[in-house]
Design an enzyme around this catalytic site. Sequence first.
Site, PDB file in Angstrom:
ATOM      1  N   GLU A 110       0.835  -1.209   0.000  1.00  0.00           N
ATOM      2  CA  GLU A 110       0.000   0.000   0.000  1.00  0.00           C
ATOM      3  C   GLU A 110       0.868   1.257   0.000  1.00  0.00           C
ATOM      4  O   GLU A 110       0.687   2.171   0.807  1.00  0.00           O
ATOM      5  CB  GLU A 110      -0.974  -0.001   1.187  1.00  0.00           C
ATOM      6  N   GLU A 132      -5.440  -8.612  -0.130  1.00  0.00           N
ATOM      7  CA  GLU A 132      -6.243  -8.149   1.009  1.00  0.00           C
ATOM      8  C   GLU A 132      -7.674  -7.967   0.517  1.00  0.00           C
ATOM      9  O   GLU A 132      -7.933  -7.139  -0.352  1.00  0.00           O
ATOM     10  CB  GLU A 132      -5.711  -6.835   1.593  1.00  0.00           C
TER      11      GLU A 132
END
Length: 501
Positions: A173, A305
Amino acid sequence: MAKLVINDAKKQGYIAPEIYGQFSEHLSRGIYEGLFVREDSGIPNVNGMRTDVVEALKEIEVPVLRWPGGCFADEYHWKDGIGPKEKRKRMINTNWGGVIEDNSFGTHEFMELCRQIGCKTYVNGNLGSGTVQEMAEWVEYMTFEGVSPMADLRKENGHEKPWKVDYFGVGNENWGCGGNMTPEYYANLYRRYQTYVRQYHRDAPIQKICGGPNVDDLKWTKKVLKTCFAHPHPEGAHGFMDGLSLHYYVHPGGWQNKGSATDFTEEEWYTTMEKALYMEELIRLHGDVMDKYDPEKKIGLIVDEWGDWFDVEPGTNPGFLYQQNTMRDALVAAVSLNIFNRHCDRVKMACIAQMVNVLQSVILTEDERMLLTPTYHVFHMYRGHQGAELVESSLSVEGTVGVEGYEVPALQESVSVREDGTVLVTLANLSVREAYPVELMLTEKKPETVKAAILTGKMQAHNTFEEPDRVKEEEFQDVALTERGVRFTIPACSVVSLEIR
């Protein structure tokens, strides 16, 4: 009446077992207490790994485990987690709850956990706050067999032979908690860092995962791929990466108002289902961009995720992300896994967030007690898809279900054929109220036997430590063989799996 036609002779792709992967971060009680305990804790364990949890994970045939994060990965310095536990550095976990991280669970412990589960390893490296040297040395420490400073250090710490690292994520991320980078800046860093993820074993290469977009950020996907493919790798453009990650969480009320995990309305149920189904659109959107650079689909879309994200349970630390798990979570899991199966030409791995005690967990623990969530049972019912061949299926059912503004298909499926010829059908009923008669037909195979399982209950039904079996997988007996298929009625709010031979 619903009609499901299966062309069991028309294979559409290999369903990678890694689609059924798990994710465990240094967050809350996900690792500590959930997976890893003191050897003298009184909780049965092998080298600190909880025996009950490991055995349960083996039952769902976990194919791969991602670690150490998550946002934690880009603050994790691996040398803090090796050597004698009493000498390891202590730190504050600034991302999750502000608690002490004593680094007693590190590289050796992760590899031991994967050994006990029998799964592949997915290690996420620190690009956000770490150096190229740090990442290169970690790969050397884990995978190099010869004489070198890091291999010698590993041996000093008690592990003579190198481990197998199956996947290595270069950052996490990095558009957000991993550094707030622009896509061009991250892509250039990725090109640099991945160079030093050395392939010490050509017969067992590490697959490198590039940090991909958040939800529908097509700009990130386009600019990262453009930068990475601008000057091809000496071995070809695909030499830079084997996978591009995608993160997507489902929360019906939006990021700022996620809603309760157990106390919700029918409108919130259908909002959740609609958002879960959006995963298919995300795969298509990002897949279209990837197709321009990788038309042969050599690079996998890695959804490492995914899952439901609701408000934490009342009275718990907001940074611990501990939430209950209902039939709503089970249907989201079923819908998502069906989507991944149906797009197995591009989706090569997916890791639900997270494995134990965090977000949409498959297992919850409390001291010495453990329970299996409705999501766990979906993974158990679906495990036969791993390594099977997706086959063509067509499902027709009249109308949609839902409330005004949030209408979804009533039923959704995926179908595969295993090497022994067994046809596995997984079918989800997204309706809270309506049951549907189903006529299933095979175009080629004449069925001789059928074995079925079901998971069902009221939409808010969930397991507690006082009633751990309130929602569980059970034998589904309301099925009948026909000349060309199977006939049954799927109850409202349920997931059904059928093995047809």
